[in-house]
Motif scaffolding. Structure first.
Motif, mmCIF file in Angstrom:
data_model
loop_
_atom_site.group_PDB
_atom_site.id
_atom_site.type_symbol
_atom_site.label_atom_id
_atom_site.label_comp_id
_atom_site.label_asym_id
_atom_site.label_seq_id
_atom_site.Cartn_x
_atom_site.Cartn_y
_atom_site.Cartn_z
ATOM 1 N N THR A 1 -8.373 -6.068 1.129
ATOM 2 C CA THR A 1 -9.291 -4.939 1.103
ATOM 3 C C THR A 1 -8.957 -3.979 -0.039
ATOM 4 O O THR A 1 -7.812 -3.914 -0.497
ATOM 5 C CB THR A 1 -9.258 -4.186 2.438
ATOM 6 O OG1 THR A 1 -10.116 -3.044 2.354
ATOM 7 C CG2 THR A 1 -7.865 -3.711 2.778
ATOM 8 N N GLN A 2 -9.955 -3.219 -0.451
ATOM 9 C CA GLN A 2 -9.762 -2.184 -1.459
ATOM 10 C C GLN A 2 -9.164 -0.918 -0.847
ATOM 11 O O GLN A 2 -8.829 0.029 -1.562
ATOM 12 C CB GLN A 2 -11.099 -1.857 -2.141
ATOM 13 C CG GLN A 2 -11.646 -3.027 -2.944
ATOM 14 C CD GLN A 2 -12.963 -2.684 -3.633
ATOM 15 O OE1 GLN A 2 -13.527 -1.617 -3.428
ATOM 16 N NE2 GLN A 2 -13.436 -3.601 -4.454
ATOM 17 N N GLY A 3 -8.998 -0.929 0.474
ATOM 18 C CA GLY A 3 -8.381 0.209 1.151
ATOM 19 C C GLY A 3 -9.387 1.191 1.714
ATOM 20 O O GLY A 3 -10.604 1.075 1.482
ATOM 21 N N GLU B 1 -4.619 9.208 16.087
ATOM 22 C CA GLU B 1 -4.829 9.545 14.682
ATOM 23 C C GLU B 1 -5.305 8.335 13.892
ATOM 24 O O GLU B 1 -4.777 7.229 14.034
ATOM 25 C CB GLU B 1 -3.527 10.080 14.081
ATOM 26 C CG GLU B 1 -3.664 10.592 12.661
ATOM 27 C CD GLU B 1 -2.372 11.206 12.148
ATOM 28 O OE1 GLU B 1 -2.225 11.337 10.925
ATOM 29 O OE2 GLU B 1 -1.506 11.542 12.985
ATOM 30 N N GLU B 2 -6.314 8.535 13.046
ATOM 31 C CA GLU B 2 -6.831 7.448 12.227
ATOM 32 C C GLU B 2 -5.821 7.087 11.148
ATOM 33 O O GLU B 2 -5.142 7.944 10.587
ATOM 34 C CB GLU B 2 -8.163 7.839 11.596
ATOM 35 C CG GLU B 2 -8.862 6.693 10.901
ATOM 36 C CD GLU B 2 -10.304 7.019 10.533
ATOM 37 O OE1 GLU B 2 -10.616 6.989 9.334
ATOM 38 O OE2 GLU B 2 -11.092 7.301 11.454
ATOM 39 N N SER B 3 -5.715 5.783 10.860
ATOM 40 C CA SER B 3 -4.774 5.290 9.862
ATOM 41 C C SER B 3 -5.484 4.252 8.997
ATOM 42 O O SER B 3 -5.416 3.040 9.276
ATOM 43 C CB SER B 3 -3.550 4.668 10.553
ATOM 44 O OG SER B 3 -2.649 4.133 9.605
ATOM 45 N N PRO B 4 -6.175 4.670 7.950
ATOM 46 C CA PRO B 4 -6.965 3.761 7.120
ATOM 47 C C PRO B 4 -6.098 2.708 6.422
ATOM 48 O O PRO B 4 -4.902 2.895 6.222
ATOM 49 C CB PRO B 4 -7.624 4.690 6.093
ATOM 50 C CG PRO B 4 -7.516 6.061 6.665
ATOM 51 C CD PRO B 4 -6.270 6.066 7.473
ATOM 52 N N THR B 5 -6.739 1.620 6.044
ATOM 53 C CA THR B 5 -6.034 0.539 5.352
ATOM 54 C C THR B 5 -5.611 0.958 3.949
ATOM 55 O O THR B 5 -6.144 1.911 3.371
ATOM 56 C CB THR B 5 -6.923 -0.710 5.242
ATOM 57 O OG1 THR B 5 -8.129 -0.367 4.543
ATOM 58 C CG2 THR B 5 -7.267 -1.259 6.610
ATOM 59 N N LEU B 6 -4.669 0.205 3.404
ATOM 60 C CA LEU B 6 -4.159 0.435 2.055
ATOM 61 C C LEU B 6 -4.863 -0.494 1.059
ATOM 62 O O LEU B 6 -5.295 -1.589 1.421
ATOM 63 C CB LEU B 6 -2.662 0.156 2.011
ATOM 64 C CG LEU B 6 -1.788 0.943 2.990
ATOM 65 C CD1 LEU B 6 -0.372 0.384 2.979
ATOM 66 C CD2 LEU B 6 -1.790 2.424 2.656
ATOM 67 N N GLU B 7 -4.946 -0.086 -0.173
ATOM 68 C CA GLU B 7 -5.459 -0.965 -1.218
ATOM 69 C C GLU B 7 -4.521 -2.159 -1.370
ATOM 70 O O GLU B 7 -3.307 -2.002 -1.450
ATOM 71 C CB GLU B 7 -5.557 -0.217 -2.547
ATOM 72 C CG GLU B 7 -6.128 -1.056 -3.675
ATOM 73 C CD GLU B 7 -6.231 -0.292 -4.974
ATOM 74 O OE1 GLU B 7 -6.672 -0.891 -5.977
ATOM 75 O OE2 GLU B 7 -5.864 0.906 -4.984
ATOM 76 N N GLY B 8 -5.095 -3.363 -1.358
ATOM 77 C CA GLY B 8 -4.290 -4.567 -1.484
ATOM 78 C C GLY B 8 -3.783 -5.107 -0.166
ATOM 79 O O GLY B 8 -3.052 -6.102 -0.136
ATOM 80 N N GLU B 9 -4.184 -4.485 0.935
ATOM 81 C CA GLU B 9 -3.755 -4.941 2.265
ATOM 82 C C GLU B 9 -4.626 -6.102 2.733
ATOM 83 O O GLU B 9 -5.828 -6.137 2.480
ATOM 84 C CB GLU B 9 -3.851 -3.776 3.260
ATOM 85 C CG GLU B 9 -3.402 -4.108 4.670
ATOM 86 C CD GLU B 9 -3.488 -2.905 5.596
ATOM 87 O OE1 GLU B 9 -3.691 -3.109 6.800
ATOM 88 O OE2 GLU B 9 -3.351 -1.745 5.102
ATOM 89 N N LEU B 10 -4.027 -7.035 3.429
ATOM 90 C CA LEU B 10 -4.763 -8.136 4.057
ATOM 91 C C LEU B 10 -5.092 -7.725 5.483
ATOM 92 O O LEU B 10 -4.198 -7.335 6.237
ATOM 93 C CB LEU B 10 -3.913 -9.407 4.048
ATOM 94 C CG LEU B 10 -4.508 -10.645 4.737
ATOM 95 C CD1 LEU B 10 -5.790 -11.093 4.044
ATOM 96 C CD2 LEU B 10 -3.488 -11.781 4.762
ATOM 97 N N CYS B 11 -6.365 -7.774 5.826
ATOM 98 C CA CYS B 11 -6.729 -7.348 7.176
ATOM 99 C C CYS B 11 -8.016 -8.024 7.632
ATOM 100 O O CYS B 11 -8.774 -8.573 6.831
ATOM 101 C CB CYS B 11 -6.888 -5.828 7.247
ATOM 102 S SG CYS B 11 -8.339 -5.185 6.373
#
Length: 243
Positions: free
Chosen positions: A138-140, A151-161
Motif C-alpha cells: 500500500t501507499q499508506g 485509536e486509529e492507526s493508519p497503514t505505512l507506505e510500503g506496508e503489505l496488508c
C-alpha cells in the motif's frame, strides 16, 4: 460480487507463496451452536495447543523453522515496529506454557488449524467488507483501527496488508486484524485465510484448508462457497456471488 485479489506487488515479493482460502456461508450464530459442540471445539483447541509443541524444537522462538521463515518474510516489506506473524504470537504462548484459550467457536476453529499446522490463519466478515479485498503493498494512510483498540492507526507506505475500498482489514500482512471486518457472533459469511511462504509445506497447506472446511461444516453447519489455493498463476477468486 466480491473478489479476493492478490496484486502484482505481493507476488514480486513472494513469488512462491500459496494462500489457502475457505469461504463459509450460512454459518450458525454463536448462540446457535449446541453446548456439546462448543465443548468438543474447546477440547480440540486444547489438543491443538499440545500438538503445536512438535513445531517448537528450540526454546528461542525465532530459531524454530516455522517462525524463522516468517521473520525473514517480514523483512521484505515495511512493518510497524514489533510486528510479528500471527503464528509466532500463538506459538510463543505455547512455548511459555500459556495455551491459547477459547474465544468463540469460529475463532477457536481457525486457531485449532493454525496451532496444529503452524501456519497463520485469519478470518474476516465478508458482509462487512467494502468492495473487493486486496493483498498488496500500500501507499499508506489506509484507515485502520485494530481489534481491542480505540485509536486509529493508519497503514505505512510500503506496508503489505489486506485492504478493501474503506481501508485496511489486516495490517502487516497477518499481524493485526481490524475491528471493522472482524468476525462477530452473528456473522453469516466468513472469509478464512491460511498463508504459506515455504514451498516445501504445500501439502501442509492443503491439509489445513481441507480440515478447516470440514470443521466449519461439521460444527457451524456452514455451506462452503469455495475452497481454493491462490498462487501467482491463480491470483484472483470470487468470494461472494451476491450483487
Amino acid at each position: 460480487m466480491k473478489q479476493f485479489v492478490t496484486e502484482d506487488s505481493f507476488w514480486e515479493l513472494f513469488p512462491e507463496a500459496r494462500i489457502g482460502i475457505v469461504v463459509a456461508q450460512n454459518m450458525r450464530q454463536v448462540e446457535e451452536v449446541p453446548e456439546e459442540d462448543v465443548t468438543t471445539i474447546q477440547q480440540l483447541l486444547a489438543e491443538a495447543n499440545r500438538t503445536a509443541q512438535k513445531h517448537l524444537t528450540s526454546d528461542t522462538i525465532s530459531q524454530n523453522e516455522v517462525v524463522a521463515v516468517w521473520r525473514e518474510a517480514f523483512q521484505k516489506f515495511k512493518t510497524k515496529k514489533g510486528a510479528r506473524c500471527s503464528i509466532e504470537n500463538l506459538l510463543k504462548r505455547v512455548l511459555k506454557g500459556n495455551p491459547v484459550g477459547s474465544i468463540n467457536p469460529t475463532v477457536d476453529i481457525y486457531n485449532i488449524i493454525s496451532l496444529k499446522y503452524a501456519l497463520p490463519v485469519g478470518g474476516e466478515d465478508i458482509d462487512a467488507m467494502d468492495g473487493n479485498i486486496r493483498l498488496g503493498i500500500t501507499q499508506g494512510s489506509d484507515a485502520f483501527t485494530a481489534l481491542g483498540e480505540e485509536e486509529e492507526s493508519p497503514t505505512l507506505e510500503g506496508e503489505l496488508c489486506y485492504r478493501d475500498d474503506a481501508g485496511a482489514i489486516c495490517r502487516c500482512w497477518n499481524w493485526r486484524d481490524g475491528i471493522r471486518t472482524a468476525l462477530r457472533d452473528d456473522s453469516n459469511k466468513a472469509f478464512l485465510i491460511i498463508e504459506c511462504v515455504d514451498p516445501l509445506r504445500a501439502q501442509d497447506l492443503q491439509s489445513a484448508i481441507d480440515e478447516l472446511s470440514e470443521l466449519m461444516s461439521k460444527y457451524l453447519k456452514a455451506d462452503i462457497f469455495c475452497k481454493e489455493i491462490i498462487t501467482r498463476d491463480n491470483p484472483t477468486i470470487v468470494i461472494d456471488g451476491a450483487k
